[in-house]
Design an enzyme around this catalytic site. Structure first.
Site, PDB file in Angstrom:
ATOM      1  N   CYS A  53       0.252  -1.748  -0.189  1.00  0.00           N
ATOM      2  CA  CYS A  53       0.131   0.224  -0.275  1.00  0.00           C
ATOM      3  C   CYS A  53       0.598   1.735  -0.220  1.00  0.00           C
ATOM      4  O   CYS A  53       0.461   2.176  -0.688  1.00  0.00           O
ATOM      5  CB  CYS A  53      -0.859  -0.828   1.456  1.00  0.00           C
ATOM      6  SG  CYS A  53      -2.044  -1.122   1.290  1.00  0.00           S
ATOM      7  N   GLN A  55       3.620   2.520  -1.086  1.00  0.00           N
ATOM      8  CA  GLN A  55       4.572   3.371  -2.232  1.00  0.00           C
ATOM      9  C   GLN A  55       3.357   3.785  -3.338  1.00  0.00           C
ATOM     10  O   GLN A  55       2.851   5.019  -3.905  1.00  0.00           O
ATOM     11  CB  GLN A  55       5.768   2.358  -2.593  1.00  0.00           C
ATOM     12  CG  GLN A  55       5.811   2.975  -3.616  1.00  0.00           C
ATOM     13  CD  GLN A  55       7.591   2.702  -4.158  1.00  0.00           C
ATOM     14  OE1 GLN A  55       7.839   1.992  -3.300  1.00  0.00           O
ATOM     15  NE2 GLN A  55       8.234   2.607  -5.632  1.00  0.00           N
ATOM     16  N   PHE A 115       8.648  -7.660   3.952  1.00  0.00           N
ATOM     17  CA  PHE A 115       8.397  -6.496   3.960  1.00  0.00           C
ATOM     18  C   PHE A 115       8.340  -6.001   5.757  1.00  0.00           C
ATOM     19  O   PHE A 115       8.693  -5.054   6.083  1.00  0.00           O
ATOM     20  CB  PHE A 115       7.394  -5.649   3.366  1.00  0.00           C
ATOM     21  CG  PHE A 115       6.008  -5.142   3.910  1.00  0.00           C
ATOM     22  CD1 PHE A 115       5.679  -4.251   5.121  1.00  0.00           C
ATOM     23  CD2 PHE A 115       5.142  -6.289   3.893  1.00  0.00           C
ATOM     24  CE1 PHE A 115       4.762  -4.417   5.206  1.00  0.00           C
ATOM     25  CE2 PHE A 115       3.603  -6.172   3.943  1.00  0.00           C
ATOM     26  CZ  PHE A 115       3.723  -5.421   5.200  1.00  0.00           C
ATOM     27  N   LYS A 116       7.797  -6.952   6.656  1.00  0.00           N
ATOM     28  CA  LYS A 116       7.715  -6.408   8.426  1.00  0.00           C
ATOM     29  C   LYS A 116       7.321  -8.417   8.538  1.00  0.00           C
ATOM     30  O   LYS A 116       7.600  -8.871   7.879  1.00  0.00           O
ATOM     31  CB  LYS A 116       6.157  -5.635   8.624  1.00  0.00           C
ATOM     32  CG  LYS A 116       4.599  -6.194   8.288  1.00  0.00           C
ATOM     33  CD  LYS A 116       4.408  -5.532   8.243  1.00  0.00           C
ATOM     34  CE  LYS A 116       2.573  -6.323   8.410  1.00  0.00           C
ATOM     35  NZ  LYS A 116       1.386  -5.299   9.031  1.00  0.00           N
TER      36      LYS A 116
END
Length: 262
Positions: A53, A55, A115-116
């Site tokens: 979401c 970018q 990413f996390k």
């Protein structure tokens, strides 16, 4: 989402300043977050933000602003993405310069690809750009992530036919296969490595047996913590040359006589 992205890029820009001045980005973030008008959330410096979401939504806002003739506003939001890309490139450059200005043929352990933490989602993960930057310089990567599959990692790094306009399209799947090893444990990934790069803030990385990892690595052994999850003081006591993003630089990296000094 735009506000959160802007906060992340803002603190990431501060992390670069902290490294140059000897300040600690965590202390800066704590002071800023103490202001109730701002709050402490999303003020953790990192190697970059990712996810499906952030970018996308920012670039949609840029497009809308440009369409309405708001060029200055568009440039402001575009700069959030620019800082995010800069942070990833800066991290790669620090790894390369620290390893005596070359990573060609060297094994680099990559801890975390999502990413996390607590997800297997790799969409827009900063790990893709960091790994691509290291692969471009000839590094051999050993990657560990507790939830991301080997197939997903290699697909993300070799790209599919629909991503024809991506700057790394020329890299064939075979080249990725030759230079990437996907491991089933942290310790397997780190064995024989010159450096460790932490790219996702998985909780298990906070309690690693650093002595065991250090003993298995090529010396001097480096840790580049892109999520600030490792106890830097302990890592140095074990023997590592330690880089914590936005933290005061290790003397080995700042000493002008050091061959890897910036």
């Amino acid at each position: 989402l735009e506000d959160r992205s802007q906060r992340i890029s803002s603190i990431n820009s501060i992390s670069a300043l902290c490294e140059k001045t000897g300040a600690d980005v965590s202390e800066i973030a704590k002071c800023i977050g103490a202001d109730s008008r701002i709050g402490p959330k999303f003020l953790n410096a990192s190697v970059g933000f990712g996810g499906s979401c952030f970018q996308k939504d920012i670039l949609n806002m840029v497009y809308i602003c440009k369409g309405l003739g708001l060029e200055e506003i568009a440039r402001y939001w575009e700069s959030v993405v620019t800082i995010n890309n800069l942070q990833k490139r800066r991290f790669v450059d620090i790894v390369i310069s620290s390893l005596f200005n070359t990573v060609r043929g060297k094994k680099i352990a990559i801890l975390g690809f999502a990413f996390k933490k607590d997800t297997g989602d790799t969409r827009e993960t900063p790990a893709i750009d960091v790994c691509n930057g290291l692969l471009d310089e000839g590094a051999n990567l050993a990657v560990y992530d507790p939830q991301v599959t080997e197939e997903r990692m290699k697909t993300d790094l070799s790209l599919d036919k629909f991503e024809w306009d991506h700057p790394y399209t020329h890299r064939k799947a075979k080249e990725v296969e030759d230079h990437i090893e996907c491991c089933d444990s942290v310790y397997k990934a780190c064995e024989g490595a010159h450096a460790v790069c932490i790219l996702t803030e998985w909780d298990e990385f906070k309690t690693l047996d650093l002595k065991k990892i250090y003993d298995s690595m090529v010396k001097p052994a480096f840790i580049f913590d892109g999520r600030n999850v490792v106890d830097g003081k302990h890592a140095k006591e074990v023997g590592f040359v330690f880089y914590g993003l936005g933290k005061p630089l290790d003397p080995f990296l700042t000493d002008p006589s050091s061959p890897c000094s910036p």
